[in-house]
Write a protein that holds these residues in place. Structure first.
Motif, short mmCIF file in Angstrom:
data_model
loop_
_atom_site.label_atom_id
_atom_site.label_comp_id
_atom_site.label_asym_id
_atom_site.label_seq_id
_atom_site.Cartn_x
_atom_site.Cartn_y
_atom_site.Cartn_z
N ASN B 439 0.86 -1.17 0.00
CA ASN B 439 0.00 0.00 0.00
C ASN B 439 0.90 1.23 0.00
O ASN B 439 2.13 1.10 -0.01
CB ASN B 439 -0.89 -0.01 1.25
N PHE B 440 0.30 2.38 0.05
CA PHE B 440 1.07 3.62 0.09
C PHE B 440 0.37 4.55 1.08
O PHE B 440 -0.80 4.34 1.42
CB PHE B 440 1.19 4.23 -1.30
N PRO B 441 1.09 5.57 1.54
CA PRO B 441 0.50 6.44 2.57
C PRO B 441 -0.84 7.01 2.10
O PRO B 441 -0.94 7.49 0.96
CB PRO B 441 1.55 7.55 2.74
N GLN B 442 -1.82 6.95 2.96
CA GLN B 442 -3.16 7.36 2.56
C GLN B 442 -3.26 8.87 2.29
O GLN B 442 -4.18 9.32 1.63
CB GLN B 442 -4.21 6.91 3.58
N ASP B 443 -2.26 9.62 2.80
CA ASP B 443 -2.31 11.06 2.53
C ASP B 443 -1.56 11.45 1.26
O ASP B 443 -1.39 12.61 0.96
CB ASP B 443 -1.76 11.84 3.73
N TYR B 444 -1.09 10.43 0.50
CA TYR B 444 -0.36 10.74 -0.73
C TYR B 444 -1.31 11.39 -1.73
O TYR B 444 -2.38 10.85 -2.03
CB TYR B 444 0.25 9.48 -1.34
N ASP B 445 -0.92 12.55 -2.24
CA ASP B 445 -1.78 13.28 -3.17
C ASP B 445 -1.42 12.89 -4.60
O ASP B 445 -0.42 13.33 -5.15
CB ASP B 445 -1.60 14.79 -2.97
N VAL B 446 -2.25 12.04 -5.18
CA VAL B 446 -1.94 11.53 -6.52
C VAL B 446 -2.08 12.60 -7.60
O VAL B 446 -1.64 12.40 -8.73
CB VAL B 446 -2.82 10.30 -6.90
N MET B 447 -2.66 13.73 -7.24
CA MET B 447 -2.89 14.78 -8.24
C MET B 447 -1.72 15.75 -8.34
O MET B 447 -1.71 16.62 -9.20
CB MET B 447 -4.16 15.57 -7.91
N LYS B 448 -0.73 15.60 -7.47
CA LYS B 448 0.39 16.54 -7.45
C LYS B 448 1.73 15.80 -7.46
O LYS B 448 1.80 14.63 -7.07
CB LYS B 448 0.31 17.40 -6.19
N PRO B 449 2.79 16.50 -7.85
CA PRO B 449 4.12 15.87 -7.74
C PRO B 449 4.39 15.51 -6.28
O PRO B 449 3.89 16.17 -5.36
CB PRO B 449 5.08 16.97 -8.20
N ALA B 450 5.19 14.46 -6.08
CA ALA B 450 5.50 14.01 -4.72
C ALA B 450 6.21 15.13 -3.96
O ALA B 450 7.01 15.88 -4.54
CB ALA B 450 6.38 12.77 -4.77
N VAL B 451 5.92 15.24 -2.68
CA VAL B 451 6.60 16.22 -1.82
C VAL B 451 8.10 15.89 -1.81
O VAL B 451 8.95 16.75 -1.98
CB VAL B 451 6.02 16.20 -0.39
N ASN B 452 8.41 14.61 -1.61
CA ASN B 452 9.80 14.14 -1.69
C ASN B 452 9.87 13.09 -2.80
O ASN B 452 9.43 11.96 -2.62
CB ASN B 452 10.22 13.53 -0.35
N PRO B 453 10.43 13.46 -3.94
CA PRO B 453 10.40 12.52 -5.08
C PRO B 453 11.47 11.44 -5.01
O PRO B 453 11.54 10.59 -5.88
CB PRO B 453 10.64 13.43 -6.29
N ASN B 454 12.32 11.46 -3.97
CA ASN B 454 13.40 10.48 -3.92
C ASN B 454 12.89 9.08 -3.61
O ASN B 454 11.98 8.90 -2.81
CB ASN B 454 14.44 10.88 -2.88
N THR B 455 13.49 8.12 -4.27
CA THR B 455 13.11 6.73 -4.04
C THR B 455 14.37 5.88 -3.98
O THR B 455 15.49 6.39 -4.07
CB THR B 455 12.15 6.22 -5.12
N THR B 456 14.19 4.59 -3.81
CA THR B 456 15.32 3.65 -3.80
C THR B 456 14.99 2.49 -4.72
O THR B 456 13.82 2.26 -5.04
CB THR B 456 15.57 3.08 -2.39
N THR B 457 16.02 1.75 -5.10
CA THR B 457 15.77 0.55 -5.91
C THR B 457 15.57 -0.64 -4.98
O THR B 457 15.99 -0.62 -3.82
CB THR B 457 16.93 0.25 -6.87
N GLY B 458 14.93 -1.66 -5.50
CA GLY B 458 14.68 -2.86 -4.72
C GLY B 458 14.39 -4.04 -5.62
O GLY B 458 14.18 -3.87 -6.83
N SER B 459 14.39 -5.23 -5.02
CA SER B 459 14.17 -6.45 -5.81
C SER B 459 13.30 -7.44 -5.06
O SER B 459 13.40 -8.64 -5.27
CB SER B 459 15.52 -7.09 -6.18
#
Lengths: 595, 595
Positions: B439-459
């Protein structure tokens, strides 16, 4: 113009001790002028963590993609002392291509699996995987490393490997500072496209290089020398393609370590107003000789000494131009920059002119000067050979449509299973079991195109008795078209050989009487001249499987090579990591429950 | 102009028997108009010997290098009947690149190791090596195959795979003849360069395609339609880029099998003056519906029926244009050529105009018409799910410099060891053992760019209980830049899923009440629209490890995918040939004497 006399390079002086060298080198590093970083190993082990990846890079001012290491092109310089252990942990960060790295000139005694030759010493390292190369650099000298899979060397996968004498040992000559010059040629077309052209039914030759590079830096369609081109390069010095300039102090002796990893070009290097004393080739000391220009073929290395005894208020051109093929590539240029003269000061004298591309007498005269130093560190050849093989080099067709090179009418097609494992485990289906021919028909006319140019591919191995003395006569011939015979620099893995002699036309046994058994150069690369032959001798004393091939990348790709093996039963251990492909993988996984 | 009424496609007629079809097909082959050869299997087994190699080819009039099979581009069409066994003996004739082939839409029941997905179902096949794909095509339908390693699909490694109903079985509709239209997009820049741009710190987007191809044929900077371009293509018909023309007889019904293997483009296909009755999607029958143009996303297939009821003295344009991205690529054209009218006769009516690229209402209207046929061959979804995961699709940065796509804030980085072996042998170091977020944080605003766009890789892997019912809610969001949200066609390996519904904005559980559990389409690919969500359900009943990913090639390359697994302990046998890399090779070779 003051000429540098040969007296400056008397052997007595050359044999004097190393002094002030390290200080000077570090001085330049401090000045940020030492463009290739290196680290002198604190101990006997050197550990490197490398990642191979494709990068955007502008080797000659035209943005392209190069195969780089740790985000750089060329790859980092390895610097060690004789006897040190090099450990390179190589991770393949390419997306779909395998990779290997060959340590050119390092004989890999006891570590034949670390020779970095795909299909021969190991399986390609798959994307995302890591392979550990661990080997001893047993002898001081000038070496380099490069990709040895497909045409990845041409793609830019190379760098310098410099081995200093062991702690407490001395070189047989003196110098105050040194520079590495790694020479290469560069195409704007990707090697993937080049490979398609070379492998297609409608053969397409790669043509001449767009640029020549010195330490990965060249200038396409512009010149550093205003007099050579209306299009003067507009450079700030920080560009990836800005020349690698050699800052020198007046009245010192410098060692230039020159290596050629060209894909195709034979080169000639010269320095305006300065002569060079040639002292080392392929990691072996030479009887010093003076020259105003140096022929260097792909796969060769040289050390030359220069005296900075010219007018110190001037700079001097260093140039490298194409030999042996009608050149369509501008000569590479950089500067010998006398300190504190500004590097932006254009030399008064024009850049040295490269000898005519087809002046083979010039090449032969130079080559004949290359003789071993009378020094216990340079071995002398055994007087007799155990076995002699003659290798005829011809350009051929397969089924009348594919263009290839062949040796004794077999064009090498490398198999997917590495020979080192295939021979060790006696996997007969891994490669052609028939012995490849040791000679060619005595009526073959090397001066004319073949009567029947058709050939076949093969993957057989020349197996030598351990410790036997092997003579190889490389016999050149006419190519497919009349009146064409090319230069081929042949490189042997795992050994040095003595170059016993060169000759014109077809080799005959009576020419043996002219072999130089006294002071032949001991090398890993030797050229065959057009329509000529070259005689080599080596001792098969290094258990392993070893490539012996023309070092011209597209020629090898077109089958111009053979495979040698000796004492494979004596190989103590092959890391399984290098055998996880082809039939060796199948053999090693046999009987494992996969359910 | 005579319009084709929907009455022509009454279900009663569609359910009538196949008649005269084979004769017609062979008639065209005799006429040399059947440009893609195929062979109807005589028995139940079909053996193919394929060699993958790079070729010079001119897919759009500009010579380039394509990845072809047996010297052809696109690869040969596989044609079989439901229940047949396909055996492809695939030899990699590339020089340094590994290769695999994925059989898109084939569920690989009992043969998960044959799914042809590098890092997931097998190791890449090394150059010179051969891998045997052997699997059953268990269901009639329109499929295709393509490379699934790096961006080799974009390099041209693809072809059609058509499965007819089993002997004695009948399709639920009638047709007299058929054509395959494999749609793709084509770049002049090599995929190797594209990969460098996508992976670089200074991200470079691949841009829009130079050409759209129909069966590997397109026209760059010229048009078949004089009215569209001053630069009319000068074609004799024998060129590699000459259009694949569809010769039809008047007053017949034709099945067009349309598949999209585009790297990037969403397409819209239309035929001048002819309506289409859509009857199949991704190998499953649909409730037939009429349309004048068809939206098709990468990874999707459709069958449409057309009636050749128009003026037979005319030809008609078939066109495909870009949707969902501001297009910079000319529409692809070919001809519906009424026999015996000459194919050189230009249609009277201009080519159909592609709907505006951003007319998403048009797309949604079309998509909402896609419903399952009421037929026992099309399964209905379970009423309840066992587990539901929400997958948020975001565009992100890594360390602020690399641009990636991520799912629930993890960007997929495929490991060198294939999951199928890693999970089977419990090799914990082969991939991230932490469960990926559901799942993802329920307050994530899908209509706007992410507040913090940084992510990580995973497998990490989503592990499902065998036979559990899984709901996946694909949630779209805003990309890195404001007011940008893209279309993503998600493709699931090893299964079909029911598309239960589409919605706008962020999914909320109360929207479940609108799910279509009655006749949802059963497919392997479904799109998420900008700022929307798509709800899928599938039964985890196929032991194996399965990719689920955006079928846009550069998006997958940038990490837009996840890995599903179920019942791996039930996999009877994995050929060791597919496991000779990474930690599976290490495990399988453990203890073997290498000395």
């Amino acid at each position: 113009m003051r000429k540098m006399g040969s007296a400056h390079f008397s052997l007595a002086e050359a044999l004097s001790i190393i002094s002030g060298r390290s200080q000077l080198v570090w001085y330049y590093c401090m000045m940020m002028l030492c463009l290739i970083p290196y680290s002198l190993g604190a101990g006997r082990g050197h550990f490197y963590k490398w990642e191979v990846e494709n990068l955007y890079w502008s080797p000659d001012g035209v943005e392209n993609v190069v195969m780089g290491i740790n985000g750089r092109f060329p790859g980092p310089t390895i610097r060690a002392r004789a006897g040190d252990i090099i450990h390179v942990q190589l991770t393949n960060k390419l997306h779909t291509e395998g990779v290997v790295i060959h340590w050119h000139g390092i004989r890999q005694k006891g570590t034949p699996w670390a020779d970095g030759t795909a299909s021969i010493s190991q399986c390609p390292i798959n994307p995302g995987e890591t392979f550990n190369y661990r080997f001893t650099v047993d002898r001081a000298g000038t070496y380099f490393y490069h990709g040895h899979y497909g045409m990845q060397r041409s793609a830019g996968l190379y760098g310098s490997l410099i081995v200093d004498v062991a702690e407490g040992e001395k070189e047989p000559f003196h110098y105050d500072g040194e520079f590495d010059l790694l020479l290469s040629d560069w195409w704007h077309e990707s090697v993937h496209r080049q490979e398609v052209g070379l492998s297609s039914k409608n053969f397409r030759w790669i043509g001449e290089a767009q640029s020549l590079l010195i330490n990965g830096r060249g200038q396409y369609q512009c010149s550093l020398a205003a007099e050579l081109s209306a299009n003067h390069c507009n450079l700030t010095g920080s560009e990836q393609w800005a020349p690698y300039i050699l800052p020198v102090l007046p009245n010192k002796t410098y060692r230039l370590r020159i290596a050629s990893t060209t894909s195709l070009a034979s080169l000639n290097l010269a320095i305006g107003n300065h002569k060079m004393l040639v002292v080392e080739a392929d990691g072996n000391y030479l009887q010093p000789f003076e020259t105003s220009d140096l022929d260097i073929y792909s796969g060769e290395t040289y050390s030359v000494l220069i005296n900075t005894d010219q007018d110190p208020s001037q700079n001097y051109w260093i140039s490298a131009g194409v030999r042996g093929r009608k050149p369509n590539t501008t000569q590479a240029l950089t500067l010998l920059n006398y300190q504190p003269t500004s590097a932006s000061k254009t030399p008064q004298s024009p850049p040295p002119i490269t000898p005519e591309w087809n002046d083979y007498n010039h090449s032969k005269t130079f080559t004949n000067k290359i003789l071993a130093l009378d020094d216990p560190r340079v071995p002398r050849p055994p007087k007799n050979y155990t076995r002699r093989i003659l290798l005829l080099n011809t350009q051929n067709k397969i089924n009348g449509v594919y263009t290839r090179w062949a040796i004794n009418n077999i064009s090498l097609a490398l198999p997917p299973t590495p020979y080192i494992g295939a021979i060790k485990f006696n996997l007969k289906k891994a490669f052609d079991q028939a012995k490849p021919p040791e000679n060619f028909p005595q009526d073959y006319d090397v001066m004319k195109p073949a009567v029947n140019p058709n050939t076949t591919t093969g993957s057989g191995v020349y197996m030598f008795d351990y410790n036997s003395v092997v003579d190889v006569i490389l016999q050149n011939a006419n190519a497919l078209n009349p009146n064409v015979s090319e230069i081929h620099p042949w490189h042997l893995h795992g050994h040095d050989f003595w170059v016993l002699g060169y000759g014109e036309g077809k080799f005959t046994p009576d020419q043996e009487k002219n072999f130089n058994l006294k002071n032949p150069p001991y090398r890993n690369t030797a050229v065959i001249f057009p329509y000529g032959w070259t005689a080599l001798r080596f001792v098969a004393d290094n258990p392993g499987v070893w490539a012996f091939h023309c070092h011209i990348e597209p020629h090898l790709h077109m089958g111009m090579g053979v495979v040698f093996a000796e004492g494979v039963d004596r190989i103590a251990k092959i890391p399984r990591q290098g055998l996880t492909c082809g039939l060796t993988a199948k053999r090693l996984m046999k009987g494992k429950n996969l359910g």
